[in-house]
Scaffold this motif. Structure first.
Motif, PDB file in Angstrom:
ATOM      1  N   PHE A 103       0.820  -1.207   0.000  1.00  0.00           N
ATOM      2  CA  PHE A 103       0.000   0.000   0.000  1.00  0.00           C
ATOM      3  C   PHE A 103       0.853   1.256   0.000  1.00  0.00           C
ATOM      4  O   PHE A 103       0.561   2.209  -0.707  1.00  0.00           O
ATOM      5  N   SER A 104       1.928   1.237   0.779  1.00  0.00           N
ATOM      6  CA  SER A 104       2.718   2.465   0.940  1.00  0.00           C
ATOM      7  C   SER A 104       3.378   2.917  -0.352  1.00  0.00           C
ATOM      8  O   SER A 104       3.819   4.065  -0.452  1.00  0.00           O
ATOM      9  N   ARG A 105       3.455   2.023  -1.346  1.00  0.00           N
ATOM     10  CA  ARG A 105       4.060   2.401  -2.633  1.00  0.00           C
ATOM     11  C   ARG A 105       3.025   2.583  -3.728  1.00  0.00           C
ATOM     12  O   ARG A 105       3.368   2.874  -4.865  1.00  0.00           O
ATOM     13  N   ALA A 106       1.755   2.378  -3.407  1.00  0.00           N
ATOM     14  CA  ALA A 106       0.705   2.483  -4.411  1.00  0.00           C
ATOM     15  C   ALA A 106       0.172   3.905  -4.494  1.00  0.00           C
ATOM     16  O   ALA A 106       0.020   4.581  -3.475  1.00  0.00           O
ATOM     17  N   GLN A 107      -0.097   4.336  -5.707  1.00  0.00           N
ATOM     18  CA  GLN A 107      -0.827   5.589  -5.894  1.00  0.00           C
ATOM     19  C   GLN A 107      -2.306   5.242  -5.715  1.00  0.00           C
ATOM     20  O   GLN A 107      -2.770   4.217  -6.217  1.00  0.00           O
ATOM     21  N   MET A 108      -3.027   6.081  -4.995  1.00  0.00           N
ATOM     22  CA  MET A 108      -4.394   5.752  -4.617  1.00  0.00           C
ATOM     23  C   MET A 108      -5.376   6.792  -5.131  1.00  0.00           C
ATOM     24  O   MET A 108      -5.014   7.965  -5.320  1.00  0.00           O
ATOM     25  N   GLY A 109      -6.602   6.357  -5.325  1.00  0.00           N
ATOM     26  CA  GLY A 109      -7.600   7.292  -5.814  1.00  0.00           C
ATOM     27  C   GLY A 109      -9.007   6.923  -5.408  1.00  0.00           C
ATOM     28  O   GLY A 109      -9.261   5.839  -4.873  1.00  0.00           O
ATOM     29  N   TRP A 110      -9.915   7.870  -5.638  1.00  0.00           N
ATOM     30  CA  TRP A 110     -11.348   7.664  -5.460  1.00  0.00           C
ATOM     31  C   TRP A 110     -12.052   7.959  -6.784  1.00  0.00           C
ATOM     32  O   TRP A 110     -11.718   8.942  -7.471  1.00  0.00           O
ATOM     33  N   PHE A 111     -13.005   7.107  -7.091  1.00  0.00           N
ATOM     34  CA  PHE A 111     -13.891   7.296  -8.233  1.00  0.00           C
ATOM     35  C   PHE A 111     -15.327   7.248  -7.717  1.00  0.00           C
ATOM     36  O   PHE A 111     -15.581   6.805  -6.594  1.00  0.00           O
ATOM     37  N   ARG A 112     -16.254   7.656  -8.558  1.00  0.00           N
ATOM     38  CA  ARG A 112     -17.666   7.518  -8.204  1.00  0.00           C
ATOM     39  C   ARG A 112     -18.481   7.238  -9.455  1.00  0.00           C
ATOM     40  O   ARG A 112     -18.092   7.616 -10.550  1.00  0.00           O
ATOM     41  N   GLN A 113     -19.626   6.568  -9.244  1.00  0.00           N
ATOM     42  CA  GLN A 113     -20.535   6.290 -10.333  1.00  0.00           C
ATOM     43  C   GLN A 113     -21.930   6.745  -9.938  1.00  0.00           C
ATOM     44  O   GLN A 113     -22.616   6.057  -9.150  1.00  0.00           O
ATOM     45  N   PRO A 114     -22.369   7.888 -10.455  1.00  0.00           N
ATOM     46  CA  PRO A 114     -23.729   8.358 -10.174  1.00  0.00           C
ATOM     47  C   PRO A 114     -24.750   7.442 -10.838  1.00  0.00           C
ATOM     48  O   PRO A 114     -24.426   6.736 -11.804  1.00  0.00           O
ATOM     49  N   PRO A 115     -25.989   7.446 -10.372  1.00  0.00           N
ATOM     50  CA  PRO A 115     -27.024   6.587 -10.966  1.00  0.00           C
ATOM     51  C   PRO A 115     -27.168   6.855 -12.450  1.00  0.00           C
ATOM     52  O   PRO A 115     -27.338   7.996 -12.879  1.00  0.00           O
ATOM     53  N   GLY A 116     -27.095   5.785 -13.253  1.00  0.00           N
ATOM     54  CA  GLY A 116     -27.303   5.894 -14.685  1.00  0.00           C
ATOM     55  C   GLY A 116     -26.174   6.541 -15.458  1.00  0.00           C
ATOM     56  O   GLY A 116     -26.322   6.851 -16.643  1.00  0.00           O
ATOM     57  N   LYS A 117     -25.036   6.761 -14.804  1.00  0.00           N
ATOM     58  CA  LYS A 117     -23.922   7.430 -15.481  1.00  0.00           C
ATOM     59  C   LYS A 117     -22.659   6.576 -15.425  1.00  0.00           C
ATOM     60  O   LYS A 117     -22.592   5.582 -14.716  1.00  0.00           O
ATOM     61  N   GLU A 118     -21.643   7.024 -16.160  1.00  0.00           N
ATOM     62  CA  GLU A 118     -20.358   6.341 -16.177  1.00  0.00           C
ATOM     63  C   GLU A 118     -19.590   6.625 -14.881  1.00  0.00           C
ATOM     64  O   GLU A 118     -19.794   7.643 -14.229  1.00  0.00           O
ATOM     65  N   ARG A 119     -18.696   5.717 -14.529  1.00  0.00           N
ATOM     66  CA  ARG A 119     -17.811   5.950 -13.396  1.00  0.00           C
ATOM     67  C   ARG A 119     -16.869   7.105 -13.736  1.00  0.00           C
ATOM     68  O   ARG A 119     -16.365   7.191 -14.863  1.00  0.00           O
ATOM     69  N   GLU A 120     -16.606   7.966 -12.758  1.00  0.00           N
ATOM     70  CA  GLU A 120     -15.776   9.145 -13.006  1.00  0.00           C
ATOM     71  C   GLU A 120     -14.743   9.343 -11.907  1.00  0.00           C
ATOM     72  O   GLU A 120     -14.944   8.958 -10.750  1.00  0.00           O
ATOM     73  N   PHE A 121     -13.648   9.943 -12.286  1.00  0.00           N
ATOM     74  CA  PHE A 121     -12.563  10.235 -11.355  1.00  0.00           C
ATOM     75  C   PHE A 121     -12.974  11.310 -10.360  1.00  0.00           C
ATOM     76  O   PHE A 121     -13.642  12.274 -10.727  1.00  0.00           O
ATOM     77  N   VAL A 122     -12.571  11.129  -9.093  1.00  0.00           N
ATOM     78  CA  VAL A 122     -12.853  12.116  -8.053  1.00  0.00           C
ATOM     79  C   VAL A 122     -11.564  12.735  -7.519  1.00  0.00           C
ATOM     80  O   VAL A 122     -11.414  13.949  -7.507  1.00  0.00           O
ATOM     81  N   ALA A 123     -10.631  11.892  -7.074  1.00  0.00           N
ATOM     82  CA  ALA A 123      -9.404  12.412  -6.463  1.00  0.00           C
ATOM     83  C   ALA A 123      -8.326  11.346  -6.483  1.00  0.00           C
ATOM     84  O   ALA A 123      -8.621  10.152  -6.539  1.00  0.00           O
ATOM     85  N   ALA A 124      -7.061  11.797  -6.430  1.00  0.00           N
ATOM     86  CA  ALA A 124      -5.935  10.871  -6.394  1.00  0.00           C
ATOM     87  C   ALA A 124      -4.849  11.438  -5.493  1.00  0.00           C
ATOM     88  O   ALA A 124      -4.744  12.658  -5.312  1.00  0.00           O
ATOM     89  N   ILE A 125      -4.040  10.520  -4.936  1.00  0.00           N
ATOM     90  CA  ILE A 125      -2.948  10.931  -4.055  1.00  0.00           C
ATOM     91  C   ILE A 125      -1.752  10.029  -4.314  1.00  0.00           C
ATOM     92  O   ILE A 125      -1.900   8.823  -4.507  1.00  0.00           O
ATOM     93  N   SER A 126      -0.568  10.621  -4.340  1.00  0.00           N
ATOM     94  CA  SER A 126       0.647   9.857  -4.587  1.00  0.00           C
ATOM     95  C   SER A 126       1.007   9.020  -3.357  1.00  0.00           C
ATOM     96  O   SER A 126       0.480   9.225  -2.263  1.00  0.00           O
ATOM     97  N   TRP A 127       1.959   8.097  -3.516  1.00  0.00           N
ATOM     98  CA  TRP A 127       2.279   7.171  -2.443  1.00  0.00           C
ATOM     99  C   TRP A 127       2.744   7.885  -1.184  1.00  0.00           C
ATOM    100  O   TRP A 127       2.460   7.443  -0.074  1.00  0.00           O
ATOM    101  N   GLY A 128       3.452   9.000  -1.339  1.00  0.00           N
ATOM    102  CA  GLY A 128       3.947   9.726  -0.182  1.00  0.00           C
ATOM    103  C   GLY A 128       3.012  10.832   0.278  1.00  0.00           C
ATOM    104  O   GLY A 128       3.252  11.493   1.300  1.00  0.00           O
ATOM    105  N   GLY A 129       1.956  11.067  -0.479  1.00  0.00           N
ATOM    106  CA  GLY A 129       0.986  12.096  -0.108  1.00  0.00           C
ATOM    107  C   GLY A 129       1.329  13.494  -0.578  1.00  0.00           C
ATOM    108  O   GLY A 129       0.594  14.435  -0.295  1.00  0.00           O
TER     109      GLY A 129
END
Length: 122
Positions: free
Chosen positions: A29-55
């Motif tokens: 985990f400590s070396r992985a780049q991490m992110g959040w996505f979301r999928q609103p009802p009836g829509k495509e999944r979309e990018f929300v936020a991302a953070i590098s491994w060190g923050g």
């Protein structure tokens, strides 16, 4: 690959706040780049936020900039998303994601959680 599990979703009124968490296991985990996505009802999944491994590097979608904050705790293998000033249009299933590079984590992550529902009522 890292395994991911989200929690913290729920029902909140417009203007309220929620904090999502993502617990990671396996992989590095400590070396992985991490992110959040979301999928609103009836829509495509979309990018929300991302953070590098060190923050040190964070990216946000324009729609959440100034309202959402992504953070991580590498000692606890957790990723968080603090969501403030929530709007009905933030209603979606929110997913935690991981990848080896920031470019990938914003576009085509290699690991996904199962998702957690966030519903914002007007």
């Amino acid at each position: 690959q890292v395994q991911l599990a989200e929690s913290g979703g729920g029902l909140v009124q417009a203007g309220g706040s929620l904090r999502l968490s993502c617990a990671a296991s396996g992989g590095t985990f400590s070396r992985a780049q991490m992110g959040w996505f979301r999928q609103p009802p009836g829509k495509e999944r979309e990018f929300v936020a991302a953070i590098s491994w060190g923050g040190s590097i964070v990216n946000y979608a324009d729609s959440v900039k100034g309202r959402f904050t992504i953070s991580r705790d590498n000692a606890r293998n957790t990723l968080s998303l603090q969501m403030n000033s929530l709007k009905p249009e933030d209603t979606a299933v929110y997913y935690c994601a991981a990848a080896g590079t920031m470019s990938l984590v914003r576009t085509t992550p290699t690991s996904w959680g199962q998702g957690t529902q966030v519903t914002v009522s007007s």
